[in-house]
Design an enzyme around this catalytic site. Structure first.
Site, PDB file in Angstrom:
ATOM      1  N   LEU A  42       0.810  -1.215   0.000  1.00  0.00           N
ATOM      2  CA  LEU A  42       0.000   0.000   0.000  1.00  0.00           C
ATOM      3  C   LEU A  42       0.846   1.269   0.000  1.00  0.00           C
ATOM      4  O   LEU A  42       0.308   2.362   0.102  1.00  0.00           O
ATOM      5  CB  LEU A  42      -0.919   0.008   1.236  1.00  0.00           C
ATOM      6  CG  LEU A  42      -1.999  -1.078   1.258  1.00  0.00           C
ATOM      7  CD1 LEU A  42      -2.737  -1.062   2.588  1.00  0.00           C
ATOM      8  CD2 LEU A  42      -2.980  -0.892   0.112  1.00  0.00           C
ATOM      9  N   ARG A  43       2.166   1.121  -0.106  1.00  0.00           N
ATOM     10  CA  ARG A  43       3.012   2.307  -0.082  1.00  0.00           C
ATOM     11  C   ARG A  43       2.759   3.198  -1.297  1.00  0.00           C
ATOM     12  O   ARG A  43       2.895   4.412  -1.219  1.00  0.00           O
ATOM     13  CB  ARG A  43       4.484   1.899  -0.010  1.00  0.00           C
ATOM     14  CG  ARG A  43       5.422   3.067   0.260  1.00  0.00           C
ATOM     15  CD  ARG A  43       6.822   2.613   0.626  1.00  0.00           C
ATOM     16  NE  ARG A  43       6.892   2.164   2.005  1.00  0.00           N
ATOM     17  CZ  ARG A  43       7.348   0.979   2.387  1.00  0.00           C
ATOM     18  NH1 ARG A  43       7.748   0.101   1.490  1.00  0.00           N
ATOM     19  NH2 ARG A  43       7.392   0.656   3.655  1.00  0.00           N
ATOM     20  N   GLY A  44       2.383   2.612  -2.417  1.00  0.00           N
ATOM     21  CA  GLY A  44       2.084   3.402  -3.605  1.00  0.00           C
ATOM     22  C   GLY A  44       0.926   4.351  -3.374  1.00  0.00           C
ATOM     23  O   GLY A  44       0.998   5.539  -3.705  1.00  0.00           O
TER      24      GLY A  44
END
Length: 334
Positions: A272-274
């Site tokens: 979910l870093r994007g």
């Protein structure tokens, strides 16, 4: 003392300059990776931006640039309480650097002369609250990469060796540059960069002439050149400071959150870093523009920089990462 080349005077490279500005507005974005040709202004840009930013307030003599005495580490033994101003630090991490030089180690001189077990801070201490710049980051040794990953995750440097037990803050904007033809970056470190930009030498003759003209003026008539561009840098500094103050007042709708999630899902980015980076960066763009809320246009403007380095390889798709992101953005955010 000669100042770095003015940030506002850098010709072209708009995506790189935008990425640098956005990380200055919100360091939590996570740094910038710049890949491309040599001699395209990568190191010039990071030094110019740091010189453009207002000085930071630090405790005099504190080796980790602490803003107040209560934040100075005990091992520093700071003897005075004066608060002074220093330029935003830019620390180079050279290839072949040793682990001791990066994280710090026992001060051998004090140990031999007085038998005192003291800590000699490393590059991570100097870079706290500033920029850590790594040229040819894709050629960095694996054990140094592992160190940087640990510190980037925690924001703290921990040294447990030679009878020492040391901790100090190490929060910095990581800026890496390199030439992709000389080797790839480890995926774990690649993922730690918030933004990724591609730079190239200008292809048109007028732009190349303007680059030469400005650099020659900087070297031949330094005072006149700096006087010409100082005001533009000052105006940019004011916009960055205003954007910082505006960040927490921006409204972000669920529709924008959905856009971020749908883009990352369509591109197949891991974790979910994007999404989180895309949201933070879109918010920084909106703050810089003085908008009241984050919109789909802000997401669209920064999607390539935030996502191109997070794509899974597709052996059936020969298009470059930028082309793939652009294509998906047009499909999802049509």
């Amino acid at each position: 003392m000669t100042q770095p080349f003015p940030f506002s005077a850098i010709v072209g490279q708009e995506e790189m300059k935008q990425a640098m500005i956005l990380t200055a507005i919100d360091p939590g974005i996570g740094g910038v990776l710049v890949f491309g040709d040599r001699g395209t202004g990568k190191s010039t840009a990071v030094r110019a931006l740091a010189a453009l930013l207002p000085p930071i307030k630090v405790v005099a003599g504190c080796p980790v640039n602490s803003p107040s005495l209560d934040r100075c580490p005990d091992w520093a033994h700071v003897g005075q309480h004066d608060i002074v101003e220093r330029p935003t630090p830019v620390v180079d991490l050279p290839l072949g650097v040793t682990e001791d030089r990066v994280v710090g180690a026992l001060d051998i001189e004090k140990a031999l002369s007085s038998g005192e077990k003291a800590f000699e801070p490393g590059l991570l201490a100097r870079a706290n609250r500033g920029y850590l710049y790594i040229d040819e980051v894709n050629l960095l040794e694996d054990h140094i990469v592992d160190l940087l990953l640990d510190v980037a995750q925690s924001g703290e440097n921990v040294v447990e060796r030679e009878g020492l037990s040391i901790r100090h803050p190490a929060r910095f904007v990581l800026v890496g540059s390199g030439n992709p033809e000389e080797g790839e970056l480890r995926p774990q470190l690649l993922d730690r960069f918030g933004l990724s930009v591609e730079v190239a030498s200008p292809k048109d003759i007028d732009t190349r002439i303007e680059v030469i003209r400005r650099r020659d003026a900087y070297e031949m008539d330094y005072d006149g050149f700096m006087g010409k561009w100082r005001q533009e840098d000052a105006e940019l500094r004011d916009r960055i400071l205003a954007a910082r103050a505006h960040l927490n007042t921006l409204k972000t709708s669920d529709a924008v959150l959905r856009d971020c999630a749908e883009l990352c899902l369509a591109l197949g980015s891991d974790g979910l870093r994007g999404e989180l980076t895309l949201l933070k960066t879109s918010r920084a763009v909106a703050a810089f523009e003085g908008a009241e809320e984050v919109t789909r246009d802000h997401v669209r403007k920064i999607a390539s920089s935030a996502l191109r380095h997070r794509l899974r390889r597709d052996p059936l798709d020969e298009a470059g990462s930028t082309t793939r992101v652009t294509r998906v953005v047009e499909e999802v955010l049509a």
